[in-house]
Write an enzyme that holds these catalytic residues in place. Sequence first.
Site, PDB file in Angstrom:
ATOM      1  N   HIS A 145      38.238 -42.271-110.003  1.00 51.60           N
ATOM      2  CA  HIS A 145      38.065 -40.886-109.514  1.00 51.60           C
ATOM      3  C   HIS A 145      36.568 -40.566-109.455  1.00 51.60           C
ATOM      4  O   HIS A 145      35.933 -40.392-110.486  1.00 51.60           O
ATOM      5  CB  HIS A 145      38.766 -39.881-110.433  1.00 51.60           C
ATOM      6  CG  HIS A 145      38.713 -38.483-109.907  1.00 51.60           C
ATOM      7  ND1 HIS A 145      39.840 -37.744-109.644  1.00 51.60           N
ATOM      8  CD2 HIS A 145      37.678 -37.675-109.583  1.00 51.60           C
ATOM      9  CE1 HIS A 145      39.502 -36.561-109.179  1.00 51.60           C
ATOM     10  NE2 HIS A 145      38.175 -36.485-109.140  1.00 51.60           N
ATOM     11  N   HIS A 147      33.154 -38.634-107.098  1.00 53.21           N
ATOM     12  CA  HIS A 147      32.560 -37.885-105.983  1.00 53.21           C
ATOM     13  C   HIS A 147      31.197 -38.490-105.669  1.00 53.21           C
ATOM     14  O   HIS A 147      30.314 -38.492-106.537  1.00 53.21           O
ATOM     15  CB  HIS A 147      32.384 -36.412-106.352  1.00 53.21           C
ATOM     16  CG  HIS A 147      33.675 -35.740-106.671  1.00 53.21           C
ATOM     17  ND1 HIS A 147      34.397 -35.028-105.741  1.00 53.21           N
ATOM     18  CD2 HIS A 147      34.400 -35.694-107.823  1.00 53.21           C
ATOM     19  CE1 HIS A 147      35.519 -34.568-106.307  1.00 53.21           C
ATOM     20  NE2 HIS A 147      35.531 -34.962-107.562  1.00 53.21           N
ATOM     21  N   LYS A 150      44.636 -37.017-101.511  1.00 54.10           N
ATOM     22  CA  LYS A 150      44.283 -36.113-102.603  1.00 54.10           C
ATOM     23  C   LYS A 150      44.772 -34.700-102.320  1.00 54.10           C
ATOM     24  O   LYS A 150      44.489 -34.132-101.267  1.00 54.10           O
ATOM     25  CB  LYS A 150      42.750 -36.108-102.787  1.00 54.10           C
ATOM     26  CG  LYS A 150      42.226 -35.136-103.827  1.00 54.10           C
ATOM     27  CD  LYS A 150      42.539 -35.572-105.250  1.00 54.10           C
ATOM     28  CE  LYS A 150      42.171 -34.504-106.272  1.00 54.10           C
ATOM     29  NZ  LYS A 150      40.783 -34.530-106.671  1.00 54.10           N
ATOM     30  N   HIS A 195      44.763 -32.649-108.046  1.00 51.02           N
ATOM     31  CA  HIS A 195      43.998 -31.708-108.863  1.00 51.02           C
ATOM     32  C   HIS A 195      45.034 -30.736-109.400  1.00 51.02           C
ATOM     33  O   HIS A 195      45.532 -29.878-108.661  1.00 51.02           O
ATOM     34  CB  HIS A 195      42.920 -30.982-108.044  1.00 51.02           C
ATOM     35  CG  HIS A 195      42.088 -30.090-108.904  1.00 51.02           C
ATOM     36  ND1 HIS A 195      40.788 -30.361-109.220  1.00 51.02           N
ATOM     37  CD2 HIS A 195      42.402 -28.937-109.552  1.00 51.02           C
ATOM     38  CE1 HIS A 195      40.328 -29.424-110.036  1.00 51.02           C
ATOM     39  NE2 HIS A 195      41.283 -28.545-110.249  1.00 51.02           N
ATOM     40  N   HIS A 255      41.924 -36.314-113.887  1.00 50.92           N
ATOM     41  CA  HIS A 255      41.093 -35.665-114.916  1.00 50.92           C
ATOM     42  C   HIS A 255      41.891 -34.717-115.803  1.00 50.92           C
ATOM     43  O   HIS A 255      41.630 -33.506-115.836  1.00 50.92           O
ATOM     44  CB  HIS A 255      39.879 -34.957-114.310  1.00 50.92           C
ATOM     45  CG  HIS A 255      40.138 -34.189-113.027  1.00 50.92           C
ATOM     46  ND1 HIS A 255      41.130 -33.251-112.909  1.00 50.92           N
ATOM     47  CD2 HIS A 255      39.530 -34.227-111.825  1.00 50.92           C
ATOM     48  CE1 HIS A 255      41.108 -32.754-111.679  1.00 50.92           C
ATOM     49  NE2 HIS A 255      40.147 -33.331-111.008  1.00 50.92           N
ATOM     50  N   ASP A 279      35.300 -38.739-112.577  1.00 50.41           N
ATOM     51  CA  ASP A 279      35.080 -37.453-111.902  1.00 50.41           C
ATOM     52  C   ASP A 279      33.597 -37.107-111.880  1.00 50.41           C
ATOM     53  O   ASP A 279      33.230 -35.925-111.886  1.00 50.41           O
ATOM     54  CB  ASP A 279      35.888 -36.320-112.550  1.00 50.41           C
ATOM     55  CG  ASP A 279      36.014 -35.106-111.627  1.00 50.41           C
ATOM     56  OD1 ASP A 279      35.826 -35.262-110.409  1.00 50.41           O
ATOM     57  OD2 ASP A 279      36.284 -34.002-112.130  1.00 50.41           O
TER      58      ASP A 279
HETATM   59  O1  DOR Z   1      34.234 -30.373-111.905  1.00 50.47           O
HETATM   60  C1  DOR Z   1      34.652 -30.669-110.791  1.00 50.47           C
HETATM   61  N1  DOR Z   1      33.818 -30.994-109.785  1.00 50.47           N
HETATM   62  N2  DOR Z   1      35.959 -30.649-110.581  1.00 50.47           N
HETATM   63  C2  DOR Z   1      36.478 -30.816-109.363  1.00 50.47           C
HETATM   64  O2  DOR Z   1      37.676 -30.748-109.242  1.00 50.47           O
HETATM   65  C3  DOR Z   1      35.612 -31.022-108.190  1.00 50.47           C
HETATM   66  C4  DOR Z   1      34.309 -31.554-108.554  1.00 50.47           C
HETATM   67  C5  DOR Z   1      33.291 -31.430-107.441  1.00 50.47           C
HETATM   68  O3  DOR Z   1      33.582 -31.839-106.322  1.00 50.47           O
HETATM   69  O4  DOR Z   1      32.193 -30.938-107.700  1.00 50.47           O
HETATM   70 ZN    ZN Z   2      37.105 -34.729-108.871  1.00 54.73          ZN
END
Ligand code: DOR
Ligand code: ZN
Length: 363
Positions: free
Chosen positions: A28, A30, A114, A151, A189, A262
């Site tokens: 997971h 970004h 997702k 989520h 998460h 995450d």
């Molecule tokens: O803390 C987070 N940041 N939780 C999420 O679900 C998205 C992520 C983000 O894309 O910044």
């Molecule tokens: Zn995330």
Amino acid sequence: KFGYTWEKRKDFMTTPELVTITKPDDWHLHLRDEIALETTVPATSRVFGRAIVMPNLKPPVTTVKMALDYRARILEYKPLNSNFNPLMTLFLTDNLDPDEAVRLSTEESVVAIKYYPSGATTNSDTGVTDIKNVYPVVEKMAELGIPLLLHGEVTEDHIDIFDREKVFIETILAPLIERYPELKVILEHITTKDSVEFVESQSSNVAATITIHHLLYNRNDMLVGGIRPHLYCLPVLKRNIHQASLIKAALSGSPKFFLGTDSAPHTKPEKETSCGCAGVFSAPAAIELYTQFFMEQNSLSKLEGFASFFGADFYGQPRNQEKITLENIPWRMPDQYQLGDVPTVPIFAGQTINWRLKDDIET
Ligand code: DOR
Ligand code: ZN
């Protein structure tokens, strides 16, 4: 210094100098886009074999074509000596065409869809407004064996932010699984005892990822003695009894729980402001901190399954062949990294981390 294998570990009573495990994956992640990739891609590809890349860009990644284009942009920033394999996801909207799931199933490097409840978190406005709207595509996913990544938070105003994950399980997830028992589901998460117990009670089609920040911290760490915006994430840190339950799950050796950082960078100005963004940038020290954590919990023998095996098994991907080695050598995390020309503050900024990745990857 001595080499270290899982068999040998039983003989050591003290902290080893080196820890060698199968190359881990991040289930997971970004990475963001454009110039941010210059920072985020090497931070992950330096150690992880694969990563499940989240689709919450602006605009979101809603087609296989967009996912493949995004993947190509990511690979432009992959260091030459790395064989990092980004695995892409699609962003589920109310009107995602089930044919897109069919297209996905023919692409090796696009592997999951997702689900963001609309408005639940960063760039999720075009997420799902009502689960019923996505039944046709979810049915197709169950048929094709495509995992649905969730989520897991409801968004209704009257539901307290600390209860949103629990209410999501009760009102959305449990009925969804009852309707589609064959659907592969990953509750992402997780942050609560309720989630741990729910996932444990379900079939082998249901699993969860656990971040390093939800293992290391609870809401006191974020709020006592002043607000720490760099620990603010979603789902938000919960009370310590929930943290204890996550720790137990991660160390349990159950294949239902595996590593997903995450890691979600936002710039320093976006975090240190009157309405800060949610996300912890943990990639620069992720495997180091998981290792330190498992070590401190006296559960080093459980690290490799959690970090390198269970996620691959759940996704039906081969386990990595390479190994990585961590050395017991303290180092100081920088105060900040750059996202393009704007600073971003990582997890453990300015603090000491006890484990360091050894450069040469053993094959
Ligand atoms: O803390 C987070 N940041 N939780 C999420 O679900 C998205 C992520 C983000 O894309 O910044
Ligand atoms: Zn995330």
